[in-house]
Design an enzyme around this catalytic site. Structure first.
Site, PDB file in Angstrom:
ATOM      1  N   CYS A 112      44.774  37.503  40.368  1.00 43.01           N
ATOM      2  CA  CYS A 112      45.108  38.935  40.336  1.00 43.01           C
ATOM      3  C   CYS A 112      46.619  39.181  40.410  1.00 43.01           C
ATOM      4  O   CYS A 112      47.075  40.296  40.167  1.00 43.01           O
ATOM      5  CB  CYS A 112      44.412  39.657  41.479  1.00 43.01           C
ATOM      6  N   HIS A 249      47.507  46.467  43.050  1.00 44.99           N
ATOM      7  CA  HIS A 249      46.347  45.839  42.418  1.00 44.99           C
ATOM      8  C   HIS A 249      45.091  46.591  42.867  1.00 44.99           C
ATOM      9  O   HIS A 249      44.899  46.860  44.052  1.00 44.99           O
ATOM     10  CB  HIS A 249      46.284  44.371  42.837  1.00 44.99           C
ATOM     11  N   ASN A 279      37.603  45.976  39.836  1.00 42.29           N
ATOM     12  CA  ASN A 279      38.737  45.041  39.934  1.00 42.29           C
ATOM     13  C   ASN A 279      38.813  44.229  38.636  1.00 42.29           C
ATOM     14  O   ASN A 279      37.903  43.462  38.333  1.00 42.29           O
ATOM     15  CB  ASN A 279      38.483  44.134  41.150  1.00 42.29           C
TER      16      ASN A 279
END
Ligand code: UT7
Length: 320
Positions: A112, A249, A279
Site C-alpha cells: 500500500c 491511504h 482499500n
C-alpha cells in the site's frame, strides 16, 4: 537543484460496484458489520478487466491532464502487488499499450506504500537530470488474490488504478518525501510467492491469498501515520496547521478517525473515498489524489501518507 512538479493525475476503476449487501450473499457478513468496522459501503471489482488495462486507462488520463504524449515519457514505474504477469512487468505491458517507446519501464513492490515509494524514485530520477518526465502508476486487481471464503479480508479490498506524471520544472513543488520499512514485522500482512518446487524438492503450491492480522495492522497504521507526518514536515518550515489537504491511504475509516484525533485535526479534515472503493492498496493514494484535486488551489500544501505490507510507510509533502 532541478525542480519537480506533478503535471498530471488520472484514475480508473472497473465498471462493477459491489455493495456490502452483494457480498453478504457470498460470505457470512452484513452491511452493518462492514460499515461500522471499516466505513466501506462498496468496492469496484473486475469481471475481466486486467491490471494492465486499468493502468493504461488511468495513465491515458494522467498524460492528457499533463498535456503530453506517451512518447515523451522517460520512465514508467508501476507499483502493484497484482501484475498480470511477473514477466514482462506490468510497467512494460503498460509501455507497450501506450506506445511509450522512449521510456525505461519497471515495477516496484511496496504494497500500500507503493505509490509513495515509486514517487520517491521518480522525483530522484528527475533530480539527477537524466529524466524529465516520469509516469508513476499505482494499480491493483486485488480481487484475484483475495480468499472469497475469508470474511476477515475479502470485504476490505477493491480494484482500481491511479496515475501521476512527474516532470522537471523551474519550481520545486515536491517539498519533501519520507519513507521507511520494517521487514521484521512483515508477517502481519502477507501474500506468498512460488515455493521451491523443483527436481530436488517437491512442495504443494501456495494458495496465493492475501492474509492479514487485522488488529496488528490497525495498531501499526494508527501509530505510523503521525510519525510519517512529523518526519515529512521535519526540516521544512511548514507545520501541520499550514497543510490545506491531507490524503491518507484509504484502508479503514476508524484509522482515519484515530489519526485525525492523534494529530489534532477535526473529523472530516482527511479526504475520504474508501466508502466507495474499499482499500485498493497501491492504487489508493493516486485515486484519492485524482478525486481530491478538484478542491486544490495553486500554492496550497498537500500531504500524502501511505502505510502497508512489508511493513512499509511513507509520506509526500507537496505544493500544488
Ligand atoms: O492497507 C493496510 C491493510 N489493512 C488494514 O488497514 C486493516 C487494518 N485493520 C482493520 O481495519 C480492522 O482490524 C478490521 C476491519 C480488519 C477488523 O476489525 P476489528 O474490529 O479488529 O474486528 P475483529 O478482527 O476483532 O473481529 C471481530 C469479530 C470477530 O468475531 P468474534 O471472534 O468476535 O466472534 C470476527 O470473526 O468480527 C468477526 N468478523 C466479521 N463479522 C462479519 C470479521 N470479519 C467479519 C465480517 N463480517 N466481514
Amino acid at each position: 537543484m532541478i525542480g519537480v512538479k506533478i503535471s498530471g493525475v488520472g484514475s480508473a476503476k472497473p465498471k462493477n460496484s459491489v455493495s456490502n449487501d452483494d457480498l453478504s450473499k457470498v460470505v457470512d457478513t452484513s452491511d452493518t458489520w462492514i460499515l461500522t468496522r471499516t466505513g466501506i459501503k462498496s468496492r469496484y471489482i473486475s469481471d475481466g478487466e486486467t491490471t494492465t488495462s486499468l493502468a493504461v486507462r488511468a495513465a491515458k488520463k494522467a498524460l492528457a491532464d499533463a498535456n503530453i504524449t506517451a512518447d515523451m515519457l522517460d520512465m514508467i514505474i508501476v507499483a502493484t502487488l497484482t501484475p498480470d504477469q511477473l514477466m514482462p512487468s506490468a510497467a512494460c505491458l503498460v509501455q507497450k499499450e501506450l506506445g511509450a517507446n522512449n521510456a525505461t519501464a519497471f515495477d516496484i513492490s511496496a504494497a500500500c506504500s507503493g505509490f509513495i515509494f515509486a514517487s520517491k524514485i521518480a522525483r530522484d530520477a528527475i533530480r539527477t537530470g537524466s529524466n524529465k518526465k516520469v509516469l508513476v502508476i499505482g494499480v491493483e486487481i486485488l480481487s484475484k488474490i483475495l480468499n472469497w471464503k475469508d470474511r476477515n479480508t475479502c470485504v476490505l479490498f477493491g480494484d482500481g488504478a491511479g496515475a501521476v506524471v512527474y516532470e522537471s520544472s523551474a519550481e520545486d513543488n515536491i517539498l519533501n518525501i519520507y519513507t521507511g520499512s520494517d521487514g521484521s514485522r512483515g508477517s502481519v500482512l502477507t501474500l506468498d510467492g512460488f515455493p521451491i518446487n523443483n527436481c530436488l524438492v517437491e512442495k504443494e503450491p501456495n494458495d496465493y491469498f492475501l492474509k492479514m492480522n487485522g488488529s496488528e495492522v490497525y495498531k501499526f497504521a494508527t501509530s505510523i501515520v503521525p510519525i510519517c507526518i512529523e518526519n515529512v514536515l521535519k526540516g521544512t518550515n511548514i507545520e501541520i496547521q499550514d497543510i490545506d489537504h491531507i490524503v491518507l491511504h484509504q484502508a479503514n475509516i476508524r484509522i482515519l478517525d484515530t489519526v485525525t484525533t492523534k494529530i489534532g485535526l477535526v473529523k472530516g479534515d482527511l479526504f475520504e473515498n474508501l466508502s466507495e472503493y474499499g482499500n485498493t492498496s497501491a492504487a489508493s493514494i493516486p485515486i484519492a489524489l485524482d478525486e481530491a484535486k478538484v478542491d486544490f488551489k495553486k500554492g496550497e500544501k498537500v500531504l500524502l501518507v501511505g502505510f502497508g505490507g512489508g511493513l512499509t510507510w511513507g509520506s509526500i509533502l507537496l505544493e500544488w
